[in-house]
Design an enzyme around this catalytic site. Structure first.
Site, PDB file in Angstrom:
ATOM      1  CD  GLU A   1       5.797  -1.933   7.895  1.00 29.05           C
ATOM      2  OE1 GLU A   1       5.254  -3.031   8.422  1.00 29.05           O
ATOM      3  OE2 GLU A   1       6.090  -1.773   6.960  1.00 29.05           O
ATOM      4  N   PRO A   2       6.820  -4.191  11.356  1.00 32.22           N
ATOM      5  CG  PRO A   2       5.811  -5.643  12.800  1.00 32.22           C
ATOM      6  CD  PRO A   2       5.959  -4.211  12.567  1.00 32.22           C
ATOM      7  CD  GLN A   3       2.749  -5.436  10.509  1.00 30.43           C
ATOM      8  OE1 GLN A   3       3.072  -4.308  10.410  1.00 30.43           O
ATOM      9  NE2 GLN A   3       2.277  -6.252  11.475  1.00 30.43           N
TER      10      GLN A   3
ATOM     11  CB  ILE B   1      -7.911  -7.133   7.541  1.00 29.83           C
ATOM     12  CG1 ILE B   1      -8.479  -6.030   6.689  1.00 29.83           C
ATOM     13  CG2 ILE B   1      -9.451  -7.579   8.259  1.00 29.83           C
ATOM     14  CD1 ILE B   1      -8.755  -4.852   7.152  1.00 29.83           C
TER      15      ILE B   1
ATOM     16  CD  GLN C   1       3.501  -5.623   3.359  1.00 32.85           C
ATOM     17  OE1 GLN C   1       4.306  -4.664   3.365  1.00 32.85           O
ATOM     18  NE2 GLN C   1       2.094  -5.368   3.378  1.00 32.85           N
TER      19      GLN C   1
ATOM     20  CB  CYS D   1      -1.050  -0.010   1.335  1.00 33.47           C
ATOM     21  SG  CYS D   1       0.070  -0.038   2.647  1.00 33.47           S
ATOM     22  CG  ASN D   2       2.365   2.992   2.959  1.00 36.63           C
ATOM     23  OD1 ASN D   2       1.597   3.741   2.493  1.00 36.63           O
ATOM     24  ND2 ASN D   2       2.734   2.543   4.131  1.00 36.63           N
ATOM     25  NE  ARG D   3       8.259   0.354   0.933  1.00 33.52           N
ATOM     26  CZ  ARG D   3       9.156   1.443   1.390  1.00 33.52           C
ATOM     27  NH1 ARG D   3       9.855   1.576   0.498  1.00 33.52           N
ATOM     28  NH2 ARG D   3       8.717   1.877   2.307  1.00 33.52           N
TER      29      ARG D   3
END
Length: 436
Positions: free
Chosen positions: A112-114, A192, A118, A50-52
């Site tokens: 942030e770990p997500q 989510i 990804q 979503c950010n890159r």
């Protein structure tokens, strides 16, 4: 060949541009195949969140423009528009950027770990698409090792804060009592799941998860005592929702202005807090024009995220130091590999010359020629053939005043000179130096 990292992120492009450049899961397979087949591109991987959106490639000198042109064609965007918000890194800088991305130093939420998960998924997709060769394969593996070291040796991953946490934190500023709020979550991915967990821990007990397939929604909602529904059931759930947080991979909006407007009328215009974490957006921007809706996107979470950034800055500085060490070790390994390739080519060339001279000598011996003369001729041929190319190269370097090559030639071609031994002190000197 050059290692290239090219992309856009939340710092260089608005959410409107990012959603145009994002790759949906269904697009990734064809995108990787196209990217890998481009001229000048030998390896390729795609990271899209979503950010890159970032492309990692092994290219030659013309590859960067080739990749930029292709990205514009794939998403029907003018190259000039992409150029204004795109960044690019080469070789060591590209490796450093990938490592910073992996540990969350380049994320909207610091640490942030997500993003690491990804990135691992992007790596697996590139492998399945046969987009990885030795260069990117080793870089990704090295990056994962550095990320593990950073998570182990610094506090960057303690009390992890994500975009999901920031969304819930912002909701807490509006709702004094979460236990009375009804939450509708759209999507069933990792983000989510995090949102659902944070909301549950904050006190939300009325939780509905909507997804394209009910099974995926149940997987998220069941452990938290929530309800699972499918996307067509959203209008009814929307009438009861005080909090709506959406994060799907849908290429088109799921909530339109008309749907939300109808739900508000049935709610008697009780306000609704909405956060659209998805890129492309799940909620039409026009929804934010409605009087009883507080709509936020990922770009609106900056205040919460900045607070997190301040708390993690010390750990981030430690992480930067570990990354620099990681880049240095990767660079050294790369040099060793490149040296190994030169050595292998040189040895293959030498062995080819040796085999040719040997076969010719054996033929002469088979014809009954004098063995001594055959051996002498063999030695002469080998010496001439080994010295021929270096001699031509040194002459050309001298003519062109290539001093770097000329200074390196003795170290490459000549044995090291023996160190001069210091002469033993004479008896007279020993006598003179003897203290009285």
């Amino acid at each position: 060949m050059t290692l290239l990292a090219l992309g856009i992120n939340h710092r260089t492009a608005t959410v409107a541009v990012r959603e145009q450049v994002a790759f949906t899961p269904t697009q990734l397979e064809s995108a990787l195949a196209e990217l890998r087949s481009l001229p000048h591109i030998s390896e390729a991987a795609v990271l899209s969140t979503c950010n890159r959106t970032e492309l990692y490639c092994v290219t030659d000198a013309a590859g960067e423009q080739t990749v930029l042109d292709w990205l514009g064609r794939f998403h029907n965007l003018r190259v000039e528009e992409l150029t204004r918000c795109a960044y690019h890194y080469h070789d060591n800088d590209a490796a450093r950027h990938l490592m910073r991305v992996a540990v969350g130093l380049d994320s909207m939420v610091l640490g942030e770990p997500q993003i690491l998960g990804q990135l691992k998924e992007a790596y697996q997709q590139a492998r399945q698409a046969k987009g990885l060769g030795g260069e990117l394969e080793r870089l990704f593996q090295h990056t994962f090792a550095v990320a593990k070291q950073v998570r182990t040796e610094t506090g960057i991953g303690k009390n992890p804060v994500s975009v999901a946490y920031a969304a819930v934190s912002m909701a807490s500023r509006i709702f004094d009592d979460f236990s009375r709020a009804n939450a509708l979550l759209i999507g069933a991915g990792e983000t989510i799941e995090l949102v659902a967990r944070h909301l549950h821990e904050a006190g939300v007990r009325q939780l509905t998860v909507a997804n394209r397939t009910r099974e995926r929604a149940e997987r998220v909602s069941s452990s938290l005592g929530g309800t699972a529904i499918t996307l067509p059931e959203i209008p009814d759930a929307l009438e009861r929702a005080d909090i709506v947080i959406s994060s799907t991979a849908s290429p088109l909006p799921i909530l339109g202005k008309g749907m939300v407007e109808r739900a508000l009328k049935k709610r008697r215009h009780r306000p609704v807090f909405m956060v659209d974490i998805a890129v492309p957006r799940d909620i039409e921007p026009e929804v934010g024009e409605l009087a009883d809706v507080f709509l936020y996107t990922v770009d609106d979470l900056e205040e919460v995220i900045e607070e997190n950034r301040r708390h993690r800055q010390v750990a981030a500085d430690q992480a930067e130091s570990l990354i620099e060490h990681g880049v240095g070790s990767w660079q050294q390994e790369r040099r060793v590999r490149n040296g190994g390739e030169v050595i292998r080519d040189f040895r293959r060339h030498g062995e080819s010359l040796r085999d040719q001279a040997r076969d010719q000598a054996l033929e002469r011996l088979a014809k009954g020629e004098d063995p001594a003369k055959v051996v002498e001729r063999l030695a002469h041929q080998l010496a001439n053939r080994f010295m021929h190319q270096p001699t031509l190269t040194i002459r050309e370097a001298a003519a062109q005043e290539n001093h770097d090559l000329l200074s390196a030639a003795p170290r490459l071609l000549l044995p090291p000179k023996p160190a001069f031994e210091q002469p033993a002190p004479s008896a007279k000197r020993q006598k003179d130096d003897t203290p009285a």
